[in-house]
Enzyme design. Sequence first.
Site, PDB file in Angstrom:
ATOM      1  N   HIS A  95     -21.382  14.562 -34.282  1.00  0.00           N
ATOM      2  CA  HIS A  95     -21.462  15.186 -35.335  1.00  0.00           C
ATOM      3  C   HIS A  95     -20.066  15.578 -35.773  1.00  0.00           C
ATOM      4  O   HIS A  95     -18.972  15.617 -35.124  1.00  0.00           O
ATOM      5  CB  HIS A  95     -22.119  16.475 -35.509  1.00  0.00           C
ATOM      6  CG  HIS A  95     -23.571  16.259 -35.288  1.00  0.00           C
ATOM      7  ND1 HIS A  95     -24.360  17.044 -34.221  1.00  0.00           N
ATOM      8  CD2 HIS A  95     -24.435  15.732 -36.081  1.00  0.00           C
ATOM      9  CE1 HIS A  95     -25.402  16.679 -34.511  1.00  0.00           C
ATOM     10  NE2 HIS A  95     -25.884  15.905 -35.425  1.00  0.00           N
ATOM     11  N   CYS A 137     -24.026  24.534 -32.562  1.00  0.00           N
ATOM     12  CA  CYS A 137     -25.362  24.182 -32.376  1.00  0.00           C
ATOM     13  C   CYS A 137     -26.504  24.877 -32.189  1.00  0.00           C
ATOM     14  O   CYS A 137     -27.683  24.678 -32.439  1.00  0.00           O
ATOM     15  CB  CYS A 137     -25.569  22.676 -32.027  1.00  0.00           C
ATOM     16  SG  CYS A 137     -24.821  22.579 -30.393  1.00  0.00           S
TER      17      CYS A 137
END
Length: 257
Positions: free
Chosen positions: A160, A247
């Site tokens: 990401h 996250c």
Amino acid sequence: MRHALVRGVSPAMNRCELTHRVREAIDIKRAEGQHRAYVAALVDLGCRVHEIPADPNLPDSVFVEDTAVVVGDAAVITWPGAASRRPEIESVRAFLSDRLEVLRMEPPATLDGGDVLRVGRMLYVGASGRTNAEGIAQLRALVTPRGYGVVPVVVTGCLHLKSAVTEVADGVLLANRNYLDVDAFVGVEWIDVDPREPDAANGLQVGDEVLFPTAYPRTAERLRRLGTRVHAVDVSELAKAEGAVTCCSLIWDTAGS
Ligand code: CIR
């Protein structure tokens, strides 16, 4: 008041998605202990923590960041890039809908919250293996009326955008610039990860402190030398599922204390 939404570690975490990591056995008890310590750190840093229970059918559901993007008093519920993760969004939507205005993305858009880095009123969005051009376009259409800009950033070599870059102080970005198109960023200051710690760019800024993995002491030392208050947490077991510190929570602020 600062809020953090977290979700317990799934007992099925060994069936997690992996893209850039080789599969290693995850000790679920140990992962749960690390997650409890992570939650305690969020409380120490002043967050009111809300926890959705672990789901035995959703291996990656501890990584709540990917399911929503908070912009002011609204949350955009994402359509995660990995099909196995799409059933995660319903319980997050249900939880957030009592607290924030909920906005929806629709397929064929895909977007993971781990690809969205907010710097002031600008959302830098990773064009990654998980987030497609339609996802970036839908996010732009949803947030532009709320006064946020969207800038796509090409990401390569990591999962990401926030595997490659996170904000550690206002306008100051910790990064592994090898994973990024740095030219997309405007008016920011850079701190580079230690070259021996290429995956150390993911820190979670909460107020004036940064939650940061104990696995990257050299980069942590760099941050401290530059005046950052580092709050170290061991997330080594969660890292085997390709997760880091941003996250495992969704953070938003509301008026009042
Ligand atoms: C996945 O591949 O989707 C999970 N195993 C890891 C997600 C980590 N999420 C994040 O960094 N925002």
